[in-house]
Scaffold this motif. Structure first.
Motif, PDB file in Angstrom:
ATOM      1  N   LYS A 170      -3.497  10.580  -3.288  1.00 56.32           N
ATOM      2  CA  LYS A 170      -3.273  10.557  -2.003  1.00 56.32           C
ATOM      3  C   LYS A 170      -4.083   9.553  -0.950  1.00 56.32           C
ATOM      4  N   ILE A 171      -5.273   9.505  -1.369  1.00 58.35           N
ATOM      5  CA  ILE A 171      -6.371   8.781  -0.513  1.00 58.35           C
ATOM      6  C   ILE A 171      -6.705   7.571  -1.256  1.00 58.35           C
ATOM      7  N   SER A 172      -6.439   7.136  -2.083  1.00 58.84           N
ATOM      8  CA  SER A 172      -6.771   5.949  -2.936  1.00 58.84           C
ATOM      9  C   SER A 172      -5.544   4.831  -2.975  1.00 58.84           C
ATOM     10  N   GLY A 173      -6.246   3.564  -2.825  1.00 60.30           N
ATOM     11  CA  GLY A 173      -5.192   2.359  -2.652  1.00 60.30           C
ATOM     12  C   GLY A 173      -4.890   1.803  -4.045  1.00 60.30           C
ATOM     13  N   LEU A 174      -4.242   0.575  -3.973  1.00 55.50           N
ATOM     14  CA  LEU A 174      -3.820   0.059  -5.349  1.00 55.50           C
ATOM     15  C   LEU A 174      -5.240  -0.530  -6.271  1.00 55.50           C
ATOM     16  N   CYS A 175      -6.425  -0.492  -5.403  1.00 54.68           N
ATOM     17  CA  CYS A 175      -7.420  -0.832  -6.199  1.00 54.68           C
ATOM     18  C   CYS A 175      -8.225   0.262  -6.936  1.00 54.68           C
ATOM     19  N   GLY A 176      -7.494   1.418  -6.542  1.00 59.82           N
ATOM     20  CA  GLY A 176      -8.003   2.588  -7.136  1.00 59.82           C
ATOM     21  C   GLY A 176      -9.358   3.349  -6.293  1.00 59.82           C
ATOM     22  N   ARG A 177      -9.702   2.659  -5.302  1.00 59.56           N
ATOM     23  CA  ARG A 177     -10.782   2.924  -4.545  1.00 59.56           C
ATOM     24  C   ARG A 177     -10.020   3.661  -3.088  1.00 59.56           C
ATOM     25  N   LEU A 178     -10.926   4.407  -2.269  1.00 55.76           N
ATOM     26  CA  LEU A 178     -10.636   5.094  -1.251  1.00 55.76           C
ATOM     27  C   LEU A 178     -10.113   3.888  -0.192  1.00 55.76           C
ATOM     28  N   MET A 179      -8.799   4.283   0.387  1.00 56.57           N
ATOM     29  CA  MET A 179      -8.215   3.337   1.276  1.00 56.57           C
ATOM     30  C   MET A 179      -9.140   2.965   2.358  1.00 56.57           C
ATOM     31  N   CYS A 180      -8.873   1.596   2.772  1.00 53.64           N
ATOM     32  CA  CYS A 180      -9.792   1.027   3.810  1.00 53.64           C
ATOM     33  C   CYS A 180      -9.351   1.687   5.125  1.00 53.64           C
ATOM     34  N   ALA A 224       0.872  -1.039  -0.019  1.00 56.10           N
ATOM     35  CA  ALA A 224       0.189  -0.069  -0.020  1.00 56.10           C
ATOM     36  C   ALA A 224       0.975   1.162   0.128  1.00 56.10           C
ATOM     37  N   PRO A 225       0.374   2.503  -0.133  1.00 55.35           N
ATOM     38  CA  PRO A 225       1.006   3.643  -0.375  1.00 55.35           C
ATOM     39  C   PRO A 225       1.882   3.915   1.186  1.00 55.35           C
ATOM     40  N   CYS A 226       1.315   3.295   2.243  1.00 52.91           N
ATOM     41  CA  CYS A 226       2.196   3.596   3.547  1.00 52.91           C
ATOM     42  C   CYS A 226       3.534   2.602   3.470  1.00 52.91           C
ATOM     43  N   GLY A 227       3.619   1.609   2.496  1.00 48.96           N
ATOM     44  CA  GLY A 227       4.847   0.897   2.703  1.00 48.96           C
ATOM     45  C   GLY A 227       4.801  -0.616   3.242  1.00 48.96           C
ATOM     46  N   ARG A 228       3.171  -0.821   3.848  1.00 53.14           N
ATOM     47  CA  ARG A 228       3.051  -2.041   4.303  1.00 53.14           C
ATOM     48  C   ARG A 228       2.060  -2.712   3.517  1.00 53.14           C
ATOM     49  N   GLU A 229       1.820  -4.084   3.628  1.00 51.79           N
ATOM     50  CA  GLU A 229       0.928  -4.898   2.929  1.00 51.79           C
ATOM     51  C   GLU A 229      -0.405  -4.544   2.969  1.00 51.79           C
ATOM     52  N   CYS A 230      -1.143  -4.330   1.843  1.00 55.93           N
ATOM     53  CA  CYS A 230      -2.514  -3.899   1.790  1.00 55.93           C
ATOM     54  C   CYS A 230      -3.315  -4.630   3.103  1.00 55.93           C
ATOM     55  N   CYS A 231      -4.058  -3.724   3.788  1.00 55.93           N
ATOM     56  CA  CYS A 231      -4.792  -4.097   4.948  1.00 55.93           C
ATOM     57  C   CYS A 231      -5.644  -5.245   4.732  1.00 55.93           C
ATOM     58  N   CYS A 232      -6.349  -5.201   3.306  1.00 56.89           N
ATOM     59  CA  CYS A 232      -7.366  -6.154   2.790  1.00 56.89           C
ATOM     60  C   CYS A 232      -7.192  -7.576   2.450  1.00 56.89           C
ATOM     61  N   ALA A 233      -5.648  -7.681   2.141  1.00 58.75           N
ATOM     62  CA  ALA A 233      -5.079  -8.943   2.043  1.00 58.75           C
ATOM     63  C   ALA A 233      -4.419  -9.514   3.547  1.00 58.75           C
ATOM     64  N   ARG A 234      -4.405  -8.456   4.431  1.00 59.25           N
ATOM     65  CA  ARG A 234      -3.443  -8.891   5.583  1.00 59.25           C
ATOM     66  C   ARG A 234      -4.330  -9.116   6.748  1.00 59.25           C
ATOM     67  N   CYS A 235      -5.351  -8.385   6.851  1.00 58.65           N
ATOM     68  CA  CYS A 235      -5.765  -8.459   8.053  1.00 58.65           C
ATOM     69  C   CYS A 235      -7.462  -8.073   8.153  1.00 58.65           C
ATOM     70  N   PRO A 272     -16.866  16.030  -5.562  1.00 59.52           N
ATOM     71  CA  PRO A 272     -16.335  16.545  -6.845  1.00 59.52           C
ATOM     72  C   PRO A 272     -16.050  15.170  -7.935  1.00 59.52           C
ATOM     73  N   GLU A 273     -16.739  15.487  -9.113  1.00 63.23           N
ATOM     74  CA  GLU A 273     -16.613  14.383 -10.160  1.00 63.23           C
ATOM     75  C   GLU A 273     -15.562  13.700 -10.117  1.00 63.23           C
ATOM     76  N   GLU A 274     -14.397  13.976 -10.029  1.00 62.35           N
ATOM     77  CA  GLU A 274     -13.021  13.426  -9.940  1.00 62.35           C
ATOM     78  C   GLU A 274     -12.808  12.446  -8.928  1.00 62.35           C
ATOM     79  N   LEU A 275     -13.721  12.603  -7.745  1.00 60.88           N
ATOM     80  CA  LEU A 275     -13.688  12.013  -6.570  1.00 60.88           C
ATOM     81  C   LEU A 275     -14.467  10.705  -6.370  1.00 60.88           C
ATOM     82  N   LYS A 276     -15.653  10.904  -7.419  1.00 64.22           N
ATOM     83  CA  LYS A 276     -16.930   9.772  -7.306  1.00 64.22           C
ATOM     84  C   LYS A 276     -16.388   8.503  -7.428  1.00 64.22           C
ATOM     85  N   ASP A 277     -15.446   8.128  -8.360  1.00 65.92           N
ATOM     86  CA  ASP A 277     -15.046   6.817  -8.767  1.00 65.92           C
ATOM     87  C   ASP A 277     -14.488   6.209  -7.665  1.00 65.92           C
TER      88      ASP A 277
END
Length: 296
Positions: free
Chosen positions: A193-203, A159-170, A288-293
């Motif tokens: 800044k606020i989206s994860g590898l999936c392109g959605r908001l970070m868990c 993840a952007p934080c440098g650790r394994e993605c939360c969804c896969a880890r815990c 905003p439109e650019e954040l809806k996705d």
């Protein structure tokens, strides 16, 4: 209250409840359980505990027995078959020119079927593919389409934080994450800044949301006028962890501005704002439109 044994089928996966058998279990031990799809290998998360009746779906399926050496050997062989199964299936997807991305596969513990997980932008007609795979593997074939968040949960990554993605880890389940959570925390609404590898908001935006939502009611909103020990001023920033506000105070005599950090309890202002970054009484701003996705 009902006695149950809690198990999961994947590390960090969802926890399921089963009726405990007569044997004693240890945390982390392998067990064979009865499921709607047949016998499966699972790992004990909580050997025996009691939960309320309304939190289970009756009747509970049983834990059949503790896994033995033969069971573990079957599990190992199933894992060893995965790379070849993925390679063959990928070739056949290319053969039929199907617009789908193969993500992962799972062999049933009893060897009765294999499940292939894939993602695709639209519905895929894979009937011919299933027939070909059935004749190749000599077992029942299932193809399951999954979303982008499930895809990242399966394949993992940093993840952007440098650790394994939360969804896969815990994270056993996905919780709803909204733009409002980022606003409550005063984060930049930059998709990168606020989206994860999936392109959605970070868990992780939801982890501390309860604190920030409550803290936002106790601090002045940015741009508001407040009373300070040094006179009236305008709030230019708030720190909800330290419960401090930076206030700009105008010195009309010397025609200059000064900035001071004050504990919130030293300021005089109307408390109870819905959000530190919104005007009191205003309706919540549209996303905003650019954040809806980014939101599911």
């Amino acid at each position: 209250m009902v006695k149950v044994t809690a198990v999961n089928f994947k590390e960090g996966g969802k926890v399921y409840y089963f009726a405990p058998g007569k044997e004693q279990y240890e945390k982390g031990a392998g067990v064979i359980v009865e499921t709607s799809a047949g016998k499966e290998y699972a790992t004990v998360v909580v050997p025996v505990c009691e939960i309320e009746d309304d939190k289970i779906v009756s009747p509970l399926k049983p834990v059949l027995r503790v896994a033995n050496a033969k069971d573990k050997e079957i599990l190992k062989k199933n894992a060893e078959k995965k790379p070849e199964a993925m390679r063959v299936t990928q070739e056949k997807i290319a053969k039929f020119n199907l617009d789908m991305k193969l993500i992962d596969c799972e062999f049933a513990f009893d060897g009765s079927k294999v499940i292939f997980f894939y993602s695709a932008p639209s519905r895929v007609d894979f009937r011919e593919l299933v027939k070909d795979l059935s004749s190749t593997f000599k077992m029942r074939i299932e193809l399951r389409q999954i979303g982008i968040r499930d895809e990242i949960k399966m394949i993992g990554g940093l993840a952007p934080c440098g650790r394994e993605c939360c969804c896969a880890r815990c994270l056993p389940d996905f919780n709803k994450v909204t733009i409002k959570m980022a606003k409550n925390q005063g984060l930049s609404l930059n998709p990168g800044k606020i989206s994860g590898l999936c392109g959605r908001l970070m868990c992780c935006l939801g982890y501390e949301n309860d604190y920030y939502a409550e803290a936002a009611k106790q601090v002045p909103k940015i741009g508001s006028e407040v009373g300070t020990p040094d006179g009236r001023g305008t709030v230019v920033n708030v720190n909800m962890l330290k419960m401090q506000a930076r206030v700009k105070i105008e010195d009309k005599k010397n025609d200059m501005f000064t900035y001071h950090d004050y504990p919130v309890d030293q300021l005089k202002f109307k408390r109870g704002n819905k959000c530190a970054n919104e005007c009191c009484g205003q309706k919540e701003e549209p996303v905003p439109e650019e954040l809806k996705d980014l939101q599911d």
